[in-house]
Scaffold this active site. Structure first.
Site, PDB file in Angstrom:
ATOM      1  N   LEU A  83       0.844  -1.315  -0.063  1.00  0.00           N
ATOM      2  CA  LEU A  83      -0.140  -0.023  -0.034  1.00  0.00           C
ATOM      3  C   LEU A  83       0.741   1.364   0.014  1.00  0.00           C
ATOM      4  O   LEU A  83       1.786   1.435   0.729  1.00  0.00           O
ATOM      5  CB  LEU A  83      -0.856   0.080   1.204  1.00  0.00           C
ATOM      6  CG  LEU A  83      -1.972  -0.983   1.383  1.00  0.00           C
ATOM      7  CD1 LEU A  83      -2.120  -1.208   2.844  1.00  0.00           C
ATOM      8  CD2 LEU A  83      -3.033  -0.904   0.744  1.00  0.00           C
ATOM      9  N   ASP A  84       0.448   2.171  -0.866  1.00  0.00           N
ATOM     10  CA  ASP A  84       1.157   3.598  -0.857  1.00  0.00           C
ATOM     11  C   ASP A  84       0.365   4.036   0.610  1.00  0.00           C
ATOM     12  O   ASP A  84      -0.609   3.728   0.882  1.00  0.00           O
ATOM     13  CB  ASP A  84       1.010   4.114  -1.907  1.00  0.00           C
ATOM     14  CG  ASP A  84       1.226   5.705  -1.780  1.00  0.00           C
ATOM     15  OD1 ASP A  84       2.505   6.179  -1.518  1.00  0.00           O
ATOM     16  OD2 ASP A  84       0.509   6.634  -2.355  1.00  0.00           O
ATOM     17  N   LYS A  85       1.038   5.013   1.058  1.00  0.00           N
ATOM     18  CA  LYS A  85       0.503   5.747   2.325  1.00  0.00           C
ATOM     19  C   LYS A  85      -0.384   6.839   2.128  1.00  0.00           C
ATOM     20  O   LYS A  85      -1.537   7.029   2.512  1.00  0.00           O
ATOM     21  CB  LYS A  85       1.793   6.338   3.520  1.00  0.00           C
ATOM     22  CG  LYS A  85       1.169   7.278   4.379  1.00  0.00           C
ATOM     23  CD  LYS A  85       2.459   7.451   5.369  1.00  0.00           C
ATOM     24  CE  LYS A  85       2.969   8.564   4.829  1.00  0.00           C
ATOM     25  NZ  LYS A  85       2.354   9.993   4.438  1.00  0.00           N
TER      26      LYS A  85
END
Length: 642
Positions: A311-313
């Site tokens: 996941l990207d933040k």
């Protein structure tokens, strides 16, 4: 008349006429006692049902494909030649019913696409020369003002330039709760006004609307084959001629033509062939209704194997909109307002994304930033230096202070470290040669982020990894708040790509979730690339393997759960189809299974497979593990606060 024409051209005409002729044949034989007429009617029934089957068989042969239709055609013609008229009629009639059921089922499983087409608006009310004019939706020009009244469909993609209202966006995002729309908000074609009055500037019309792109995507996805389906197609290519050869050998060895023809009929892999496509179409249709666009059967099947999610933040686990959380005063001679004012004056000339929350906070508190600074110079990796009102202002980290020879005598580095550990991004503020204090900004963790991570684990995902370019302390704080298994921070786009490859090398099937820009390399190399909040983004809809139309995190574990259900039903259908053929063949050799009985059981297995696949059309709420929402950022009290 229209209904009669529709029925005549529909899939049920042939089995209805054939079945009627069979009943008449029985009536003539039993009541009138006329066997020749009865036999003629039975042959007619076989012809009505068999001719379309034979035509399909010939067309398949013309492209060098030995199809199931050829097996049935040979069996029916052979039955007529040896005088088994009832068997010929029964086989073709039951096979015609099977075709009709398949056609009806495929139509029903494609109902999500039909519903999307149905919500496409026909007309629009446009403001032209001050007059309200009703025109076809496709005749609206880009930039025109469209009026959307209560109960009307939005005919274009656009931006609200006046008014307010609530729109039902279920056709786009899958969310049933109407979304409030005010000036500046984006709206999509096909959504329905549930109250209010909106003036919309058209930005996308016709085929350029989000709805049109979704319809196109679902059309392509439902026609795309899963790997299992492609394998079954290859299997049928060899299986069908193999059965014909076996029937010929058995017929020659035993001299029993009826036995050979019966083998042809009962060995038809009809249930096997229909089991995969009907399941894939049902799964993709269910997903489309829920605002999840899956590129095709292959990606649906691959999604069921996902056991690691990267996941990207920013914008995924967080809101993607940082705000000022702390102003820590360290200089006893300064006030909070002075620290924030000097910081805002310096940031007024900065292009850094963290400048905006500082300026917004100063404006909200009524502080004057006195225009742009005389000079602003970014210092890569450290911060910025600005000259405003003849004073030098430094905003950045401890390395920036060291570079400009400013002594940290008030514990600014320690205060910054404490703020970073709490999940904020700290910036030390120095005026001339003195440190005034530390300000901090943070990106709010989404309320449903922790729940999403828990649901991913419940869906069978072993590892959830955060890949971010943010500072390690900030990333670790957010990872802890959301239950992330592994945090990798300070990454460049190519580092994210390497991280995905590393997970794949460990044996994981990886899904990468991101915004499709700086995450593009990682999205491309991942087994499944997922675009979040793709409504309105043409690039995301067209390029992502899975596009989640609504900006709702729960759709990610929901899509994985649906993929697992689809593959599970796919496997069940394969077992049902193969077990039926095996049992029937054993029954033929053991005696007792006739051609008609074999075809009846065969078509029953087709029906079972279809009904099993149709279970996917029912919406099932995903099982969730209840967790507390991720906490919002709370003020941190450093060791020294002025």
């Amino acid at each position: 008349m229209n209904k009669l024409t529709k029925w005549w051209n529909g899939p049920w005409m042939v089995p209805t006429v054939s079945g009627t002729l069979i009943l008449l044949s029985f009536f003539v034989a039993r009541v009138l006692g006329s066997d020749p007429v009865s036999n003629l009617l039975m042959v007619a029934a076989a012809a009505v049902a068999g001719v379309p089957i034979a035509i399909k068989a010939v067309r398949a042969l013309m492209v060098r494909n030995i199809s199931i239709d050829l097996l049935v055609s040979i069996a029916a013609i052979g039955a007529v030649i040896i005088g088994e008229y009832w068997e010929a009629a029964a086989v073709t009639f039951l096979f015609a019913i099977g075709h009709a059921l398949e056609a009806r089922t495929m139509t029903k499983t494609r109902s999500a696409l039909a519903e999307l087409v149905a919500v496409a608006p026909d007309v629009a009310v446009v403001l032209r020369d001050g007059e309200q004019v009703e025109v076809p939706a496709g005749a609206v020009a880009t930039g025109e003002t469209v009026l959307v009244k209560n109960g009307a469909k939005v005919p274009v993609d656009g931006v609200v330039i006046g008014g307010n209202g609530a729109l039902d966006e279920a056709s786009i995002t899958g969310e049933s709760i109407p979304a409030e729309k005010t000036e500046g908000d984006q709206v999509f074609a096909g959504t329905v006004s549930r109250g209010g009055f909106l003036q919309v500037r058209a930005t996308g019309i016709g085929a350029d609307t989000t709805l049109a792109r979704i319809i196109h995507r679902v059309e392509e996805a439902q026609d795309a084959k899963a790997k299992t389906q492609a394998f079954m197609d290859r299997f049928a290519t060899w299986y069908t001629p193999g059965i014909m050869a076996m029937a010929l050998i058995v017929g020659l060895a035993t001299g029993n033509v009826v036995l050979a023809l019966t083998l042809l009929v009962i060995a038809c892999p009809g249930a096997l062939v229909i089991s995969i496509p009907v399941t894939v179409v049902a799964g993709i249709g269910r997903a489309a209704r829920d605002g999840i666009l899956i590129k095709g059967g292959e990606y649906l099947e691959s999604s069921a194997r996902i056991d690691a999610v990267a996941l990207d933040k920013t914008g995924t686990l967080t809101e993607g909109r940082p705000y000022l959380t702390d102003v820590v005063v360290l200089d006893p001679a300064s006030t909070r307002e002075e620290v924030l004012t000097w910081a805002a004056r310096a940031e007024a000339g900065s292009e850094h994304p963290l400048a905006r929350p500082v300026l917004e906070a100063a404006a909200a508190e009524g502080l004057s930033t006195a225009g742009l600074p005389e000079a602003t110079e970014p210092v890569p990796g450290k911060g910025i230096t600005a000259t405003t009102g003849g004073r030098r202002v430094l905003i950045g980290n401890a390395a920036l202070l060291e570079q400009y020879g400013v002594a940290d005598t008030v514990g600014a580095a320690r205060a910054a470290e404490e703020l970073a550990a709490a999940g904020r991004t700290p910036m030390i503020v120095a005026l001339d040669d003195a440190v005034l204090g530390v300000i901090a900004v943070a990106d709010q963790v989404r309320m449903d982020a922790a729940q999403m991570v828990a649901d991913l684990h419940a869906a069978g995902v072993q590892k959830v990894v955060m890949l971010t370019g943010d500072a390690p302390l900030v990333a670790q704080a957010i990872g802890k708040a959301t239950g992330i298994d592994e945090v990798r921070a300070g990454l460049l786009p190519e580092d994210k790509l390497d991280a995905v490859r590393e997970l794949q090398a460990q044996g994981h099937t990886v899904a990468m979730v991101g915004d499709g820009v700086n995450d593009a390399p990682a999205l491309a190399v991942a087994d499944i690339g997922v675009a979040m909040g793709a409504a309105g983004s043409a690039v995301a809809v067209e390029t992502a393997d899975i596009a989640l139309m609504g900006d709702k995190l729960h759709k990610l574990p929901e899509s994985i759960g649906l993929a697992k259900r689809t593959v599970r039903i796919m496997r069940q259908n394969i077992v049902i189809a193969l077990a039926t053929v095996a049992a029937l063949m054993a029954g033929v050799f053991a005696g007792g299974v006739t051609m008609a009985i074999g075809m009846l059981v065969h078509e029953a297995s087709v029906l079972v497979v279809i009904v099993n696949a149709m279970r996917l059309m029912r919406r099932r709420e995903p099982a969730t593990t209840q967790v507390a929402p991720a906490p919002a950022a709370q003020p941190v009290e450093p060791a020294r606060v002025g």
